[in-house]
Design a protein around this motif. Structure first.
Motif, short mmCIF file in Angstrom:
data_model
loop_
_atom_site.label_atom_id
_atom_site.label_comp_id
_atom_site.label_asym_id
_atom_site.label_seq_id
_atom_site.Cartn_x
_atom_site.Cartn_y
_atom_site.Cartn_z
N LEU A 106 0.83 -1.21 0.00
CA LEU A 106 0.00 0.00 0.00
C LEU A 106 0.86 1.26 0.00
O LEU A 106 0.59 2.21 -0.74
N LEU A 110 0.86 4.01 -3.06
CA LEU A 110 0.55 5.42 -2.83
C LEU A 110 1.74 6.31 -3.20
O LEU A 110 1.56 7.40 -3.77
N THR A 114 0.52 8.46 -6.47
CA THR A 114 0.15 9.86 -6.25
C THR A 114 0.87 10.81 -7.21
O THR A 114 0.21 11.61 -7.89
N ASP A 211 -2.47 -2.17 -7.73
CA ASP A 211 -3.26 -1.01 -7.34
C ASP A 211 -2.66 0.32 -7.79
O ASP A 211 -3.28 1.37 -7.60
N VAL A 215 -4.78 3.91 -8.04
CA VAL A 215 -4.45 5.08 -7.22
C VAL A 215 -4.13 6.29 -8.11
O VAL A 215 -4.62 7.40 -7.87
N MET A 258 -8.83 10.61 -0.64
CA MET A 258 -7.95 9.45 -0.72
C MET A 258 -8.15 8.50 0.45
O MET A 258 -7.66 7.38 0.44
N VAL A 262 -7.61 4.55 0.03
CA VAL A 262 -6.78 3.69 0.86
C VAL A 262 -7.58 2.48 1.34
O VAL A 262 -7.11 1.35 1.33
N SER A 265 -8.05 0.13 -1.54
CA SER A 265 -6.80 -0.55 -1.86
C SER A 265 -6.48 -1.64 -0.86
O SER A 265 -6.01 -2.73 -1.23
N LEU A 266 -6.73 -1.37 0.41
CA LEU A 266 -6.49 -2.39 1.43
C LEU A 266 -7.37 -3.61 1.19
O LEU A 266 -6.93 -4.75 1.33
N ALA A 319 -13.06 4.21 7.39
CA ALA A 319 -12.84 5.21 6.34
C ALA A 319 -14.02 6.17 6.24
O ALA A 319 -13.84 7.38 6.09
#
Length: 335
Positions: A106, A110, A114, A211, A215, A258, A262, A265-266, A319
């Motif tokens: 992760l 990111l 990003t 991922d 992202v 984001m 996250v 993505s997890l 989240a």
């Protein structure tokens, strides 16, 4: 805010109830007889019937589900048919390896996604923008096991840069957290840290690449919405350097959504790690459940499905709550 939290918690209970129903149904529809597996292929019919009675498999389905749901409420996932040990303890023992892999993946996704998303937004409609879009599609379509095998062929077989499997070579550092890299740092052993990072490199890259495109694409879309805002034009009109406008004003406001990225993505890595751990021989919970599938160890399979689903739901709940805390508009809508 309290109403928002209560509504989300109620949805959490409903989802977990649905997960328990689904895992119970799948376990009973799957081919094979766990009683025969435990008793052994040479066991008599009487011995198999005795095992089936001990496991409660001869009871009506509604009663079996009631007993199953009651155990879940007590955080009892049952015992492995193969090892005879509690499933929750078996999964928990392997969880640090999976967490280390997913956390590293992760962070890398990111860290790379990003700036790629920002670059694509600044080059909207150009070659970079189209490249990020293609990367997102490739990441979504690419099988995790195939990507892992390609990385092994390139970085292990051809270049011999990284090991192909396992979590450590030699005597590992003393276990404190269960995270091999962190334990090596706590032990003050740079050689062990280097070895742990070398084993972690290819599985992490495999997880991150799945991922990375997603992202980057989401950051790009958020940046496009921010770059056209009035305050960005005002910041540019005041003569601020373009770098400060992008980082201090545009990117900071674009990254608030984001939180959801996250969480998503997890969740993706949670399931994708099963294939990656199997390919790289990574001793995590994912590899454990694959071995359990081949041995038809239904309590482990059901327990893993419940645990991963619960983690998925809880992460998304957190989240949502965090997003509501930073964005009052979400609390006002209550959705």
């Amino acid at each position: 805010m309290l109403t928002f939290v209560l509504r989300r918690c109620a949805l959490l209970v409903v989802v977990l109830f649905g997960v328990s129903l689904l895992t119970f149904a799948v376990a009973h529809l799957a081919p094979g007889d766990p009683a025969r597996l435990i008793a052994g292929p040479q066991a008599s019919a009487e011995a198999v019937a005795h095992v089936r009675r001990d496991l409660g498999l001869d009871a009506p389905l509604w009663r079996q589900y009631a007993l199953y749901a009651g155990r879940l409420a007590r955080l009892d996932l049952g015992q492995s048919n193969v090892s005879g040990k509690p499933v929750l303890r078996e999964i928990a023992a392997r969880a640090p390896a999976s967490l280390e892999l997913m956390g590293s993946g992760l962070i890398l996704a990111l860290a790379l996604g990003t700036p790629l998303g920002v670059w694509a937004a600044l080059k909207r409609g150009g070659l970079a923008d189209r490249g990020v879009g293609a990367l997102a599609v490739a990441g979504a379509a690419m099988p995790a096991f195939w990507l892992g095998l390609m990385l092994i062929l390139l970085f292990y077989r051809e270049l011999a840069w990284f090991p192909a499997s396992g979590r450590f070579t030699g005597a590992p550092p003393p276990a404190v957290t269960g995270l091999m890299t962190l334990d090596a740092l706590l032990a003050g052993d740079p050689r062990a840290f280097e070895t742990a990072c070398a084993h972690l490199a290819l599985p992490t890259l495999s997880i991150a690449l799945l991922d990375l495109g997603l992202v980057a694409r989401l950051v790009r879309n958020q940046m496009l919405g921010v770059l056209d805002a009035e305050y960005i034009r005002t910041a540019r009109a005041t003569g601020l350097p373009e770098g400060r406008v992008i980082v201090d004003h545009a990117l900071r406001n674009a990254l608030s959504p984001m939180i959801t990225v996250v969480a998503a993505s997890l969740a993706t890595m949670l399931y994708g790690s099963v294939s990656v751990e199997t390919v790289f021989g990574w001793p995590g919970a994912g590899q454990y459940v694959v071995e359990s599938i081949f041995s038809m160890d239904f309590p482990v399979i059901m327990g893993f499905a419940v645990v991963t689903s619960a983690v998925y739901v809880v992460v998304n709940l957190l989240a949502d709550l965090l997003y509501a805390a930073v964005d009052p508009r979400v609390r006002a809508r209550g959705v």
